[in-house]
Design an enzyme around this catalytic site. Structure first.
Site, PDB file in Angstrom:
ATOM      1  N   ASN A   1      91.430  95.441  57.726  1.00 51.05           N
ATOM      2  CA  ASN A   1      90.015  95.209  58.014  1.00 51.05           C
ATOM      3  C   ASN A   1      89.947  94.278  59.213  1.00 51.05           C
ATOM      4  O   ASN A   1      90.312  93.110  59.110  1.00 51.05           O
ATOM      5  CB  ASN A   1      89.356  94.580  56.767  1.00 51.05           C
ATOM      6  CG  ASN A   1      87.919  94.154  57.028  1.00 51.05           C
ATOM      7  OD1 ASN A   1      87.338  94.474  58.071  1.00 51.05           O
ATOM      8  ND2 ASN A   1      87.345  93.435  56.074  1.00 51.05           N
TER       9      ASN A   1
ATOM     10  N   LYS B   1      87.364  93.186  60.700  1.00 52.85           N
ATOM     11  CA  LYS B   1      86.157  92.325  60.680  1.00 52.85           C
ATOM     12  C   LYS B   1      85.498  92.319  62.071  1.00 52.85           C
ATOM     13  O   LYS B   1      85.508  93.339  62.744  1.00 52.85           O
ATOM     14  CB  LYS B   1      86.534  90.926  60.190  1.00 52.85           C
ATOM     15  CG  LYS B   1      87.271  90.974  58.838  1.00 52.85           C
ATOM     16  CD  LYS B   1      87.393  89.647  58.156  1.00 52.85           C
ATOM     17  CE  LYS B   1      88.139  89.831  56.838  1.00 52.85           C
ATOM     18  NZ  LYS B   1      88.179  88.629  56.030  1.00 52.85           N
TER      19      LYS B   1
ATOM     20  N   HIS C   1      82.071  93.975  50.661  1.00 52.25           N
ATOM     21  CA  HIS C   1      83.023  92.931  51.042  1.00 52.25           C
ATOM     22  C   HIS C   1      82.411  91.555  50.762  1.00 52.25           C
ATOM     23  O   HIS C   1      81.204  91.376  50.876  1.00 52.25           O
ATOM     24  CB  HIS C   1      83.383  93.057  52.527  1.00 52.25           C
ATOM     25  CG  HIS C   1      84.528  92.179  52.901  1.00 52.25           C
ATOM     26  ND1 HIS C   1      84.356  90.849  53.215  1.00 52.25           N
ATOM     27  CD2 HIS C   1      85.862  92.416  52.951  1.00 52.25           C
ATOM     28  CE1 HIS C   1      85.550  90.313  53.452  1.00 52.25           C
ATOM     29  NE2 HIS C   1      86.479  91.250  53.306  1.00 52.25           N
TER      30      HIS C   1
ATOM     31  N   GLU D   1      82.237  88.972  52.429  1.00 50.14           N
ATOM     32  CA  GLU D   1      81.428  88.416  53.524  1.00 50.14           C
ATOM     33  C   GLU D   1      80.038  89.040  53.545  1.00 50.14           C
ATOM     34  O   GLU D   1      79.052  88.390  53.906  1.00 50.14           O
ATOM     35  CB  GLU D   1      82.184  88.594  54.855  1.00 50.14           C
ATOM     36  CG  GLU D   1      83.340  87.595  54.937  1.00 50.14           C
ATOM     37  CD  GLU D   1      84.626  88.129  55.546  1.00 50.14           C
ATOM     38  OE1 GLU D   1      84.578  89.100  56.326  1.00 50.14           O
ATOM     39  OE2 GLU D   1      85.703  87.565  55.209  1.00 50.14           O
TER      40      GLU D   1
ATOM     41  N   GLU E   1      89.436  91.231  45.840  1.00 51.63           N
ATOM     42  CA  GLU E   1      89.650  90.191  46.847  1.00 51.63           C
ATOM     43  C   GLU E   1      89.040  88.885  46.350  1.00 51.63           C
ATOM     44  O   GLU E   1      87.830  88.668  46.511  1.00 51.63           O
ATOM     45  CB  GLU E   1      88.978  90.578  48.167  1.00 51.63           C
ATOM     46  CG  GLU E   1      89.485  91.857  48.786  1.00 51.63           C
ATOM     47  CD  GLU E   1      89.229  91.906  50.285  1.00 51.63           C
ATOM     48  OE1 GLU E   1      90.190  91.909  51.040  1.00 51.63           O
ATOM     49  OE2 GLU E   1      88.052  91.904  50.698  1.00 51.63           O
TER      50      GLU E   1
ATOM     51  N   GLY F   1      91.107  84.567  54.020  1.00 52.10           N
ATOM     52  CA  GLY F   1      91.148  83.780  55.248  1.00 52.10           C
ATOM     53  C   GLY F   1      91.567  82.334  55.044  1.00 52.10           C
ATOM     54  O   GLY F   1      91.417  81.505  55.941  1.00 52.10           O
TER      55      GLY F   1
ATOM     56  N   SER G   1      94.627  86.917  52.106  1.00 57.74           N
ATOM     57  CA  SER G   1      95.832  86.308  52.695  1.00 57.74           C
ATOM     58  C   SER G   1      97.109  87.101  52.426  1.00 57.74           C
ATOM     59  O   SER G   1      98.162  86.520  52.165  1.00 57.74           O
ATOM     60  CB  SER G   1      95.974  84.852  52.233  1.00 57.74           C
ATOM     61  OG  SER G   1      94.850  84.104  52.661  1.00 57.74           O
TER      62      SER G   1
HETATM   63  P1  13P Z   1      92.566  87.779  55.037  1.00 57.76           P
HETATM   64  O1  13P Z   1      93.725  88.725  54.923  1.00 57.76           O
HETATM   65  O2  13P Z   1      92.374  87.245  56.411  1.00 57.76           O
HETATM   66  O3  13P Z   1      92.610  86.726  53.983  1.00 57.76           O
HETATM   67  O4  13P Z   1      91.246  88.665  54.743  1.00 57.76           O
HETATM   68  C1  13P Z   1      91.199  89.465  53.633  1.00 57.76           C
HETATM   69  C2  13P Z   1      89.993  90.340  53.702  1.00 57.76           C
HETATM   70  O5  13P Z   1      88.882  89.880  53.597  1.00 57.76           O
HETATM   71  C3  13P Z   1      90.207  91.777  53.928  1.00 57.76           C
HETATM   72  O6  13P Z   1      89.031  92.497  53.714  1.00 57.76           O
END
Ligand code: 13P
Length: 250
Positions: A9, A11, A95, A97, A167, A173, A213
């Site tokens: 992803n 983002k 997601h 976010e 997740e 992140g 992560s």
């Molecule tokens: P990270 O791998 O940066 O922690 O992000 C995970 C994520 O949100 C994938 O959709």
């Protein structure tokens, strides 16, 4: 046997040039990996460029969200037919976010899941608890609500095409991965829930990805867990070398 799915992803990262370069590198290192699926979810602005760069490869393309409507006055949204016409075959939905920064709720997320399914896109429904919810002992309650509401009225046939991604919000992140035991517990819980909601063989064949992560140095132990069928990778998917190592997990 569930076929592993390794998804990146991107983002809100990559210009057109960055995206084409990264896609080309990933295309190269995914060649010949025929026992697993690799998927990229680039920003909308580069969906068709990335699809073009990866033409002829087996890499799948997804959007990072999708609307329930095919077209109309929905400023800022992307429709399932737009995603398909740009070369996409899947959509990330719900997601963390989207849930936490843009306040999308389970009901809206469910509409998006149906939108994706009715136009033939594979929905990748994301679920996950916050740190506070985990510390309050509410993890499984939150996951159950997100799965039941996110998949409300999704038929058995549609569930067979759908993907769930666990997740934990506190692991996204942050560099803090869920331990393999924490991840396995959540995945097994979701699979049991799918057995209750559908039936055993639907739950047994559903792919449940872990995200939060995921890095080259933890992917192997995560993928070794019985109910982890793949990864949804953020930060490490923006670096070709790291993502290539991840998709080549052993
Ligand atoms: P990270 O791998 O940066 O922690 O992000 C995970 C994520 O949100 C994938 O959709």
């Amino acid at each position: 046997m569930r076929r592993p799915l390794l998804a990146g992803n991107w983002k809100m990262h990559t210009t057109v040039m960055d995206a084409c370069h990264l896609a080309a590198e990933i295309g190269k290192c995914s060649a010949g990996l025929d026992d697993r699926d690799v998927l990229l979810a680039p920003p909308y602005t580069v969906l068709s460029e990335v699809a073009h760069v990866l033409q002829g490869s087996a890499v799948l393309i997804a959007s990072q969200n999708v609307c329930w409507e095919e077209k109309g006055a929905f400023t800022g949204e992307i429709s399932p037919t737009m995603v398909k016409s740009a070369g996409g075959s899947a959509a990330i939905i719900g997601h963390s976010e989207r849930r936490h920064i843009f306040h999308e709720d389970n009901e809206m997320i469910n509409r998006r899941v149906h939108g994706a399914l009715s136009f033939g896109l594979i929905p990748i429904l994301c679920i996950g608890e916050t740190l506070e919810e985990r510390e309050d002992g509410k993890t499984l309650t939150v996951l159950e609500e997100q799965v039941r509401k996110g998949l409300a009225a999704v038929s058995r046939e549609d569930m067979e095409r759908s993907v769930v991604a666990y997740e934990p919000v506190w692991a996204i992140g942050t560099g803090k991965t869920a331990s393999k035991e924490q991840a396995q517990e959540a995945h097994a819980f979701v699979r049991n829930l799918l057995t209750e909601m559908y039936e055993k063989n639907v739950a047994e064949s559903a792919r449940i990805l872990y995200g939060g992560s995921v890095k080259p140095d933890n992917v192997d132990e995560l993928m070794a867990q019985a109910d982890i069928d793949g990864a949804l990778v953020g930060g490490a998917a923006l670096d070709a070398e790291s993502f290539c190592r991840i998709i080549n997990f052993t």
